[in-house]
Scaffold this motif. Sequence first.
Motif, PDB file in Angstrom:
ATOM      1  N   ARG A 145       0.827  -1.211   0.000  1.00  0.00           N
ATOM      2  CA  ARG A 145       0.000   0.000   0.000  1.00  0.00           C
ATOM      3  C   ARG A 145       0.862   1.263   0.000  1.00  0.00           C
ATOM      4  N   CYS A 146       1.900   1.264   0.813  1.00  0.00           N
ATOM      5  CA  CYS A 146       2.781   2.433   0.864  1.00  0.00           C
ATOM      6  C   CYS A 146       3.425   2.689  -0.491  1.00  0.00           C
ATOM      7  N   THR A 147       3.917   1.653  -1.115  1.00  0.00           N
ATOM      8  CA  THR A 147       4.579   1.795  -2.415  1.00  0.00           C
ATOM      9  C   THR A 147       3.586   2.224  -3.484  1.00  0.00           C
ATOM     10  N   ALA A 148       2.400   1.624  -3.479  1.00  0.00           N
ATOM     11  CA  ALA A 148       1.384   1.971  -4.470  1.00  0.00           C
ATOM     12  C   ALA A 148       0.940   3.421  -4.334  1.00  0.00           C
ATOM     13  N   ALA A 149       0.961   3.941  -3.102  1.00  0.00           N
ATOM     14  CA  ALA A 149       0.554   5.322  -2.855  1.00  0.00           C
ATOM     15  C   ALA A 149       1.694   6.316  -3.061  1.00  0.00           C
ATOM     16  N   GLY A 150       2.892   5.793  -3.340  1.00  0.00           N
ATOM     17  CA  GLY A 150       4.034   6.664  -3.532  1.00  0.00           C
ATOM     18  C   GLY A 150       4.686   7.100  -2.235  1.00  0.00           C
ATOM     19  N   ASP A 151       4.347   6.450  -1.134  1.00  0.00           N
ATOM     20  CA  ASP A 151       4.928   6.776   0.163  1.00  0.00           C
ATOM     21  C   ASP A 151       6.159   5.907   0.427  1.00  0.00           C
ATOM     22  N   GLY A 152       6.979   6.329   1.361  1.00  0.00           N
ATOM     23  CA  GLY A 152       8.148   5.553   1.729  1.00  0.00           C
ATOM     24  C   GLY A 152       7.781   4.341   2.567  1.00  0.00           C
ATOM     25  N   ILE A 153       8.676   3.365   2.595  1.00  0.00           N
ATOM     26  CA  ILE A 153       8.422   2.144   3.372  1.00  0.00           C
ATOM     27  C   ILE A 153       9.311   2.063   4.612  1.00  0.00           C
ATOM     28  N   GLU A 154       9.989   3.166   4.946  1.00  0.00           N
ATOM     29  CA  GLU A 154      10.941   3.130   6.056  1.00  0.00           C
ATOM     30  C   GLU A 154      10.283   2.697   7.364  1.00  0.00           C
ATOM     31  N   GLU A 155       9.118   3.226   7.646  1.00  0.00           N
ATOM     32  CA  GLU A 155       8.466   2.916   8.921  1.00  0.00           C
ATOM     33  C   GLU A 155       8.073   1.450   9.022  1.00  0.00           C
ATOM     34  N   VAL A 156       7.444   0.928   7.968  1.00  0.00           N
ATOM     35  CA  VAL A 156       7.027  -0.472   8.006  1.00  0.00           C
ATOM     36  C   VAL A 156       8.248  -1.386   7.971  1.00  0.00           C
ATOM     37  N   ALA A 157       9.317  -0.958   7.287  1.00  0.00           N
ATOM     38  CA  ALA A 157      10.538  -1.769   7.234  1.00  0.00           C
ATOM     39  C   ALA A 157      11.175  -1.870   8.613  1.00  0.00           C
ATOM     40  N   GLU A 158      11.228  -0.764   9.344  1.00  0.00           N
ATOM     41  CA  GLU A 158      11.796  -0.777  10.692  1.00  0.00           C
ATOM     42  C   GLU A 158      10.960  -1.637  11.633  1.00  0.00           C
ATOM     43  N   LEU A 159       9.641  -1.520  11.518  1.00  0.00           N
ATOM     44  CA  LEU A 159       8.758  -2.323  12.357  1.00  0.00           C
ATOM     45  C   LEU A 159       8.908  -3.804  12.043  1.00  0.00           C
ATOM     46  N   ALA A 160       8.985  -4.135  10.771  1.00  0.00           N
ATOM     47  CA  ALA A 160       9.128  -5.534  10.362  1.00  0.00           C
ATOM     48  C   ALA A 160      10.414  -6.126  10.919  1.00  0.00           C
ATOM     49  N   GLU A 161      11.481  -5.355  10.896  1.00  0.00           N
ATOM     50  CA  GLU A 161      12.757  -5.839  11.425  1.00  0.00           C
ATOM     51  C   GLU A 161      12.657  -6.073  12.925  1.00  0.00           C
ATOM     52  N   ALA A 162      11.963  -5.171  13.616  1.00  0.00           N
ATOM     53  CA  ALA A 162      11.811  -5.295  15.072  1.00  0.00           C
ATOM     54  C   ALA A 162      10.905  -6.457  15.464  1.00  0.00           C
ATOM     55  N   MET A 163      10.049  -6.907  14.525  1.00  0.00           N
ATOM     56  CA  MET A 163       9.107  -7.983  14.826  1.00  0.00           C
ATOM     57  C   MET A 163       9.771  -9.357  14.875  1.00  0.00           C
ATOM     58  N   ALA A 164      11.001  -9.478  14.398  1.00  0.00           N
ATOM     59  CA  ALA A 164      11.682 -10.779  14.415  1.00  0.00           C
ATOM     60  C   ALA A 164      11.833 -11.241  15.858  1.00  0.00           C
ATOM     61  N   GLY A 165      11.377 -12.450  16.137  1.00  0.00           N
ATOM     62  CA  GLY A 165      11.307 -12.928  17.509  1.00  0.00           C
ATOM     63  C   GLY A 165      12.583 -13.530  18.071  1.00  0.00           C
ATOM     64  N   SER A 166      13.599 -13.687  17.244  1.00  0.00           N
ATOM     65  CA  SER A 166      14.856 -14.276  17.706  1.00  0.00           C
ATOM     66  C   SER A 166      15.967 -13.826  16.771  1.00  0.00           C
ATOM     67  N   ARG A 167      17.201 -14.068  17.186  1.00  0.00           N
ATOM     68  CA  ARG A 167      18.338 -13.676  16.354  1.00  0.00           C
ATOM     69  C   ARG A 167      18.282 -14.372  14.994  1.00  0.00           C
ATOM     70  N   GLU A 168      17.950 -15.670  14.997  1.00  0.00           N
ATOM     71  CA  GLU A 168      17.917 -16.411  13.734  1.00  0.00           C
ATOM     72  C   GLU A 168      16.752 -15.998  12.856  1.00  0.00           C
ATOM     73  N   ARG A 169      15.613 -15.683  13.477  1.00  0.00           N
ATOM     74  CA  ARG A 169      14.487 -15.189  12.678  1.00  0.00           C
ATOM     75  C   ARG A 169      14.856 -13.854  12.018  1.00  0.00           C
ATOM     76  N   HIS A 170      15.577 -13.015  12.748  1.00  0.00           N
ATOM     77  CA  HIS A 170      16.011 -11.733  12.192  1.00  0.00           C
ATOM     78  C   HIS A 170      16.951 -11.967  11.014  1.00  0.00           C
ATOM     79  N   MET A 171      17.894 -12.868  11.185  1.00  0.00           N
ATOM     80  CA  MET A 171      18.816 -13.191  10.106  1.00  0.00           C
ATOM     81  C   MET A 171      18.070 -13.757   8.901  1.00  0.00           C
ATOM     82  N   GLU A 172      17.142 -14.644   9.154  1.00  0.00           N
ATOM     83  CA  GLU A 172      16.380 -15.293   8.084  1.00  0.00           C
ATOM     84  C   GLU A 172      15.644 -14.275   7.220  1.00  0.00           C
ATOM     85  N   THR A 173      14.921 -13.370   7.854  1.00  0.00           N
ATOM     86  CA  THR A 173      14.081 -12.447   7.090  1.00  0.00           C
ATOM     87  C   THR A 173      14.890 -11.318   6.449  1.00  0.00           C
TER      88      THR A 173
END
Length: 244
Positions: A93-121
């Motif tokens: 939605r952000c990309t389609a609207a021409g908005d940046g994805i920085e906020e959702v990208a930061e949140l997505a990174e923070a959502m990783a529940g473990s070190r390996e999940r963070h590495m995986e994604t």
Amino acid sequence: MLTGMTMVITTTTTTITRTATTIIMTDPVALSRLMTWLSPAFPVGSFAYSHGLERAIHDGLISDRLSLTGWLEALLDRGSGWNDAVLLAEAWRCTAAGDGIEEVAELAEAMAGSRERHMETTLQGGAFVDAMAAWGGERPTNGEGAITYPVAVGAAAARHQVKLEDALVAYLHAFASNLIQACVRLVPLGQRDGVGTLAALEAVILRTAQRPAGSTLDDLGSCTVLADIMSMNHETQYSRVFRS
């Protein structure tokens, strides 16, 4: 000659009504790209990750087709698969609207529940962005931060006019398929059991893909605590095949 008798012959006419069926096809270019981007052959290294399933198998929590199906259904319906779908939809939605994805990208990174999940994604997300250079266009960035896999796919789908619903179905199908293939090797399961598991998950994949159409970031959340614990325990597993 028949006398005193009347013979009646009844003819029954059967009418066959044919109803026209309208088939709405996905744009073939979009379909072709989705099949390529989310193919096991696409160079994101998905074959190297088990999402914590290797530890669950080691601990006897997954031992056959039935237990695997239940585990993956939970991930898709109310676990990391669901969260990935919400994040993908928001990035789209952000990309389609021409908005940046920085906020959702930061949140997505923070959502990783473990070190390996963070590495995986994040490693898969970075590899996906690199491989997308073959299609040209703008490269999504998050400043100095990483791009997680669902955010990278969502942004790419929007840039290439791929429908959100199609991108969600393809992403979740690939998510489940990759984990099934890991279990085919580890449990081990036969290929028929692997295909049977994917068939059994078809309804939940489609259902989960439909829900983010009206979702917001407020809908993020999971309750698959055991899957998160398995991912954390995998970090210290002595002998292992997969990176997560």
